[in-house]
Structure formats: C-alpha cells, structure tokens
Design a protein around this motif. Structure first.
Motif, PDB file in Angstrom:
ATOM      1  N   ILE A 185      38.435  48.470  36.733  1.00 22.58           N
ATOM      2  CA  ILE A 185      39.277  47.349  36.303  1.00 22.58           C
ATOM      3  C   ILE A 185      40.333  47.896  35.356  1.00 22.58           C
ATOM      4  O   ILE A 185      40.049  48.182  34.196  1.00 22.58           O
ATOM      5  CB  ILE A 185      38.426  46.247  35.642  1.00 22.58           C
ATOM      6  N   ASP A 186      41.541  48.058  35.881  1.00 23.08           N
ATOM      7  CA  ASP A 186      42.616  48.694  35.126  1.00 23.08           C
ATOM      8  C   ASP A 186      43.773  47.764  34.794  1.00 23.08           C
ATOM      9  O   ASP A 186      44.515  48.023  33.847  1.00 23.08           O
ATOM     10  CB  ASP A 186      43.173  49.885  35.912  1.00 23.08           C
ATOM     11  N   THR A 187      43.964  46.723  35.582  1.00 24.55           N
ATOM     12  CA  THR A 187      45.151  45.867  35.432  1.00 24.55           C
ATOM     13  C   THR A 187      44.737  44.412  35.221  1.00 24.55           C
ATOM     14  O   THR A 187      43.602  44.024  35.546  1.00 24.55           O
ATOM     15  CB  THR A 187      46.027  45.946  36.688  1.00 24.55           C
ATOM     16  N   PRO A 188      45.642  43.573  34.710  1.00 25.44           N
ATOM     17  CA  PRO A 188      45.323  42.143  34.568  1.00 25.44           C
ATOM     18  C   PRO A 188      44.928  41.500  35.889  1.00 25.44           C
ATOM     19  O   PRO A 188      44.038  40.634  35.924  1.00 25.44           O
ATOM     20  CB  PRO A 188      46.622  41.558  34.014  1.00 25.44           C
ATOM     21  N   GLU A 189      45.551  41.914  36.985  1.00 24.79           N
ATOM     22  CA  GLU A 189      45.224  41.340  38.291  1.00 24.79           C
ATOM     23  C   GLU A 189      43.798  41.708  38.707  1.00 24.79           C
ATOM     24  O   GLU A 189      43.052  40.870  39.239  1.00 24.79           O
ATOM     25  CB  GLU A 189      46.224  41.828  39.342  1.00 24.79           C
ATOM     26  N   GLU A 190      43.420  42.952  38.463  1.00 26.07           N
ATOM     27  CA  GLU A 190      42.053  43.377  38.787  1.00 26.07           C
ATOM     28  C   GLU A 190      41.035  42.662  37.912  1.00 26.07           C
ATOM     29  O   GLU A 190      39.939  42.321  38.384  1.00 26.07           O
ATOM     30  CB  GLU A 190      41.940  44.893  38.634  1.00 26.07           C
ATOM     31  N   TYR A 191      41.397  42.421  36.680  1.00 27.25           N
ATOM     32  CA  TYR A 191      40.490  41.679  35.793  1.00 27.25           C
ATOM     33  C   TYR A 191      40.321  40.237  36.270  1.00 27.25           C
ATOM     34  O   TYR A 191      39.203  39.714  36.300  1.00 27.25           O
ATOM     35  CB  TYR A 191      41.005  41.711  34.361  1.00 27.25           C
ATOM     36  N   GLU A 192      41.406  39.597  36.654  1.00 28.38           N
ATOM     37  CA  GLU A 192      41.319  38.222  37.156  1.00 28.38           C
ATOM     38  C   GLU A 192      40.401  38.151  38.379  1.00 28.38           C
ATOM     39  O   GLU A 192      39.597  37.223  38.510  1.00 28.38           O
ATOM     40  CB  GLU A 192      42.715  37.704  37.513  1.00 28.38           C
ATOM     41  N   GLN A 193      40.516  39.129  39.257  1.00 25.44           N
ATOM     42  CA  GLN A 193      39.658  39.155  40.436  1.00 25.44           C
ATOM     43  C   GLN A 193      38.203  39.360  40.044  1.00 25.44           C
ATOM     44  O   GLN A 193      37.290  38.737  40.598  1.00 25.44           O
ATOM     45  CB  GLN A 193      40.108  40.249  41.395  1.00 25.44           C
ATOM     46  N   ALA A 194      37.970  40.227  39.064  1.00 24.91           N
ATOM     47  CA  ALA A 194      36.599  40.491  38.617  1.00 24.91           C
ATOM     48  C   ALA A 194      35.971  39.242  38.010  1.00 24.91           C
ATOM     49  O   ALA A 194      34.784  38.973  38.221  1.00 24.91           O
ATOM     50  CB  ALA A 194      36.595  41.632  37.602  1.00 24.91           C
ATOM     51  N   VAL A 195      36.742  38.485  37.260  1.00 25.35           N
ATOM     52  CA  VAL A 195      36.226  37.259  36.656  1.00 25.35           C
ATOM     53  C   VAL A 195      35.734  36.299  37.744  1.00 25.35           C
ATOM     54  O   VAL A 195      34.705  35.629  37.584  1.00 25.35           O
ATOM     55  CB  VAL A 195      37.313  36.592  35.787  1.00 25.35           C
ATOM     56  N   LYS A 196      36.432  36.260  38.866  1.00 31.71           N
ATOM     57  CA  LYS A 196      36.072  35.351  39.952  1.00 31.71           C
ATOM     58  C   LYS A 196      34.845  35.815  40.733  1.00 31.71           C
ATOM     59  O   LYS A 196      34.070  34.989  41.229  1.00 31.71           O
ATOM     60  CB  LYS A 196      37.244  35.206  40.914  1.00 31.71           C
ATOM     61  N   SER A 197      34.667  37.133  40.837  1.00 32.40           N
ATOM     62  CA  SER A 197      33.658  37.643  41.759  1.00 32.40           C
ATOM     63  C   SER A 197      32.470  38.346  41.106  1.00 32.40           C
ATOM     64  O   SER A 197      31.522  38.718  41.788  1.00 32.40           O
ATOM     65  CB  SER A 197      34.325  38.640  42.735  1.00 32.40           C
ATOM     66  N   PHE A 198      32.497  38.512  39.799  1.00 28.56           N
ATOM     67  CA  PHE A 198      31.507  39.352  39.117  1.00 28.56           C
ATOM     68  C   PHE A 198      30.114  38.735  39.158  1.00 28.56           C
ATOM     69  O   PHE A 198      29.925  37.551  38.901  1.00 28.56           O
ATOM     70  CB  PHE A 198      31.915  39.573  37.659  1.00 28.56           C
ATOM     71  N   THR A 199      29.135  39.560  39.466  1.00 27.69           N
ATOM     72  CA  THR A 199      27.731  39.165  39.385  1.00 27.69           C
ATOM     73  C   THR A 199      26.988  40.250  38.601  1.00 27.69           C
ATOM     74  O   THR A 199      27.446  41.389  38.512  1.00 27.69           O
ATOM     75  CB  THR A 199      27.089  39.018  40.775  1.00 27.69           C
ATOM     76  N   ASP A 200      25.834  39.917  38.069  1.00 25.35           N
ATOM     77  CA  ASP A 200      25.110  40.836  37.199  1.00 25.35           C
ATOM     78  C   ASP A 200      23.673  41.003  37.680  1.00 25.35           C
ATOM     79  O   ASP A 200      22.760  40.342  37.175  1.00 25.35           O
ATOM     80  CB  ASP A 200      25.137  40.320  35.757  1.00 25.35           C
ATOM     81  N   PRO A 201      23.434  41.899  38.663  1.00 29.08           N
ATOM     82  CA  PRO A 201      22.061  42.123  39.123  1.00 29.08           C
ATOM     83  C   PRO A 201      21.206  42.742  38.028  1.00 29.08           C
ATOM     84  O   PRO A 201      21.687  43.536  37.234  1.00 29.08           O
ATOM     85  CB  PRO A 201      22.238  43.090  40.311  1.00 29.08           C
ATOM     86  N   LYS A 202      19.950  42.387  37.996  1.00 28.64           N
ATOM     87  CA  LYS A 202      19.055  42.855  36.925  1.00 28.64           C
ATOM     88  C   LYS A 202      18.171  44.019  37.355  1.00 28.64           C
ATOM     89  O   LYS A 202      17.244  44.380  36.654  1.00 28.64           O
ATOM     90  CB  LYS A 202      18.162  41.688  36.456  1.00 28.64           C
ATOM     91  N   ASN A 203      18.476  44.627  38.487  1.00 27.87           N
ATOM     92  CA  ASN A 203      17.627  45.729  38.926  1.00 27.87           C
ATOM     93  C   ASN A 203      18.219  47.065  38.580  1.00 27.87           C
ATOM     94  O   ASN A 203      17.811  48.076  39.073  1.00 27.87           O
ATOM     95  CB  ASN A 203      17.401  45.645  40.443  1.00 27.87           C
TER      96      ASN A 203
END
Length: 203
Positions: A185-203
């Motif tokens: 995640i290097d740019t504001p656009e990549e961050y915006e996409q990450a906010v929409k799609s990010f998940t946090d697996p616990k394994n």
C-alpha cells in the motif's frame, strides 16, 4: 533449530512519499497498518519479531509499545529500503541468528500461515533462501539464511533484495501460495482500495 535463531524483520522505516502521510499509521479494520503486520508476524508463532523504524518515527514506535517486538532504529532512512535491510540484518547477525525473514510494513495482508510455512521450510531443509510464490508472482515473506547476510548488508540505494535473489536464484526454495500476492500500500488510491477489501484472518 532453536526458534530464537530465526528472526522476522518488518521493514517499516519508509518515508511514505507517495502516500503523503505516514502509511504505517493508517487505520485498517480498527488498527494501524504497522500493528496489523506486527500482529500477523506474532501470530505465526515461529520466532521473535523485530521492526525497523526511523528514530524520528515516534508515533510508529508508540504503536508497537505494548507488543512483544524488538525495535531497530534505522539511522538513515533517506538512503532507501536497503538501509532498513542492513539495519535489520546487522541486528540479527549481532544476535547470532541463523536466518532472517523479510516482511514489509506496508503489506498488511500478509498471512501468518504463509510466514509459518516459509520458516518451517527453512527449518526442515536448512535452506539458504525460501520465498513465497503466489499465483501471480513471487513475493514476501522471503527468508535468507546466515550465509547470505554479507550480501544483504552490502546493498545500497532504494532497493530490496532482488539483486541477491537474482544472483542466487538456483538456491531459492519456493513455498507456493494458491492466491494472489497481498498488495503493498503505497498510494492514496491503494489505501482506499485496501479499506474496502481488507480482511484480518486469525491463522
């Protein structure tokens, strides 16, 4: 091999020039990016974790204050990614480490199970290099055995370890991962996409 001989190194001293603000502190799913990466490394339960930060990044240090991670100061982050690699590998060398696993502080989607598999591959075969290979391309984590530490500390400029990997390509042991590589995640656009799609697996 003893667990404390394989260190996970998170490179997080970047100056975030393309983002325009410290990307290590950007929130994702209720936590900062750097806490996600550190948390995933810790959940791999495969050895000690250290984070390379610039001395001036006090807010990044604060984000890690309650986590069982070592903090390594990069005295010259302006010199680029290689300066963080050198600081981290020198830290491991001073502690007689057998291997270093390189992780990126701007890649919060890295999976604990992939980190674990990379380290287990090294331990099972005493491999000099182990790298995750995703469906679209090779990526992180990348493990380097002690034999290659001198090559890593000689790197200069805003480059990672691609030069070392290219020189020792025949030594790479692959860990195949049946998914695409988690994005940096290097740019504001990549961050915006990450906010929409990010998940946090616990394994």
């Amino acid at each position: 091999m003893e667990a404390d001989k394989v260190w996970m190194l998170i490179l997080a001293a970047g100056l975030s020039r393309r983002m325009g603000r410290p990307k290590q502190l950007l929130p994702l799913a209720g936590e900062s990016m750097i806490r996600h990466v550190a948390g995933r490394a810790l959940r791999a339960s495969a050895g000690p974790v250290a984070v390379v930060c610039a001395k001036t990044q006090t807010e990044v240090h604060d984000q890690l204050s309650d986590l069982p991670v070592a903090r390594i100061e990069n005295p010259n982050p302006e010199a680029g990614l290689s300066s963080s690699l050198r600081a981290g590998v020198q830290f491991v060398m001073e502690r007689q480490g057998e291997a270093a696993v390189i992780l990126l502080g701007d890649q919060p989607g890295i999976r604990p199970d992939v980190i674990r598999r990379v380290i287990e591959t090294h331990r099972n075969g005493r491999c000099s290099i182990v790298q995750a290979r995703y469906m679209d391309r090779p990526g992180h984590p990348v493990l380097f055995g002690r034999r290659l530490f001198p090559d890593l500390v000689r790197l200069e400029g805003d480059v990672g370890a691609k030069e070392v990997l290219a020189r020792h390509r025949s030594d790479i042991n692959w860990v195949d991962v049946p998914e695409t590589m988690p994005p940096d995640i290097d740019t504001p656009e990549e961050y915006e996409q990450a906010v929409k799609s990010f998940t946090d697996p616990k394994n």
